[in-house]
Design an enzyme around this catalytic site. Structure first.
Site, PDB file in Angstrom:
ATOM      1  CB  SER A 169      -7.551 -87.193   3.824  1.00 31.07           C
ATOM      2  OG  SER A 169      -5.765 -88.405   3.689  1.00 31.07           O
ATOM      3  CG  ASP A 170      -2.459 -85.008   1.259  1.00 32.95           C
ATOM      4  OD1 ASP A 170      -2.423 -83.755   1.182  1.00 32.95           O
ATOM      5  OD2 ASP A 170      -1.021 -85.347   1.425  1.00 32.95           O
ATOM      6  CG  LEU A 171      -7.514 -84.000  -4.642  1.00 28.06           C
ATOM      7  CD1 LEU A 171      -7.084 -85.838  -5.286  1.00 28.06           C
ATOM      8  CD2 LEU A 171      -8.951 -84.022  -5.035  1.00 28.06           C
TER       9      LEU A 171
END
Length: 239
Positions: A169-171
């Protein structure tokens, strides 16, 4: 999947991997206790602080869960009560455990806590610390551009994660680590999940690219060069 032990007290629910952690107690999730024991090795002060502690079975990272966005400015670390199995801590713990068992380059989870209080809960997670590692943001800020071979390794690691159907979700460049052997590790799987193949895979890569451009806009010393994206894609497509 590795074994999972679980216990419940009037105040909280704890779970742990006995191969990574002894049976946890409340104090294992309190930074002050680790400080009193002189077992704090350091901390990371990103958006939220993480503590590096020396556990009985190895070095670990202690992370408290916080809310993001506007709601987070009010509720901070409070989440509306939900079943333990659906809590952010349990979902991240089980995803990390599954990924590690599948051979993906992620740290193994050690223990977690779900603490109830009225209609809300708070949560914490202990994961193994990757020895001699730094995120690529720090490396590129201190040392300049990464070599093409490293970017190819990063691309291959992201592709392998996607091949296993894991959506990050937060690469971004803060969540990709390199150890002293130049092995790539992926971290911070809060709010991540397994999905069927789809457009999210390309969107995940585009999110990483945006984070690199954003950091370059903020810091001229950040060693990102647009042409390096071709090296990332080469690793991603060849893996």
């Amino acid at each position: 999947m590795s074994g999972l032990q679980k216990k419940e007290t009037p105040e909280a629910v704890f779970w742990w991997d006995p191969t990574r952690s002894p049976e946890p107690e409340e104090h294992h999730f309190q930074p002050a206790w680790w400080q009193q024991q002189d077992r704090v090795m350091g901390s990371s002060k990103g958006r939220n602080i993480a503590w590096f502690v020396e556990g009985e079975q190895g070095a670990m990272v202690l992370r408290h869960y916080y809310r993001g966005g506007l709601v987070g400015k009010i509720l901070h670390d409070q989440f509306w009560l939900e079943p333990v199995e659906k809590s952010r801590a349990m979902r991240e713990f089980q995803l990390l455990q599954w990924m590690a068992d599948e051979g993906l380059p992620v740290p193994r989870p050690c223990a977690a806590r779900y603490a109830r209080s009225g209609l809300i809960y708070r949560a914490d997670l202990l994961i193994e610390m990757i020895p001699n590692s730094r995120d690529i943001f720090r490396i590129m800020t201190d040392q300049g551009p990464l070599e093409a071979e490293i970017w190819q390794k990063v691309g291959a690691a992201v592709r392998e994660m996607h091949r296993h159907g894991v959506y990050h979700s937060d690469l971004n460049c803060h969540n990709i680590m390199l150890d002293s052997d130049e092995k790539v590790w992926l971290i911070d799987f809060d709010k991540c999940e397994r999905r069927e193949p789809g457009e999210w895979q390309q969107a995940n890569c585009e999110r990483l690219l945006r984070s690199l451009r954003k950091e370059l806009d903020k810091n001229e010393k950040f060693g990102w060069q647009e042409a390096q994206w071709d090296d990332f894609l080469a690793g991603y497509q060849q893996s």
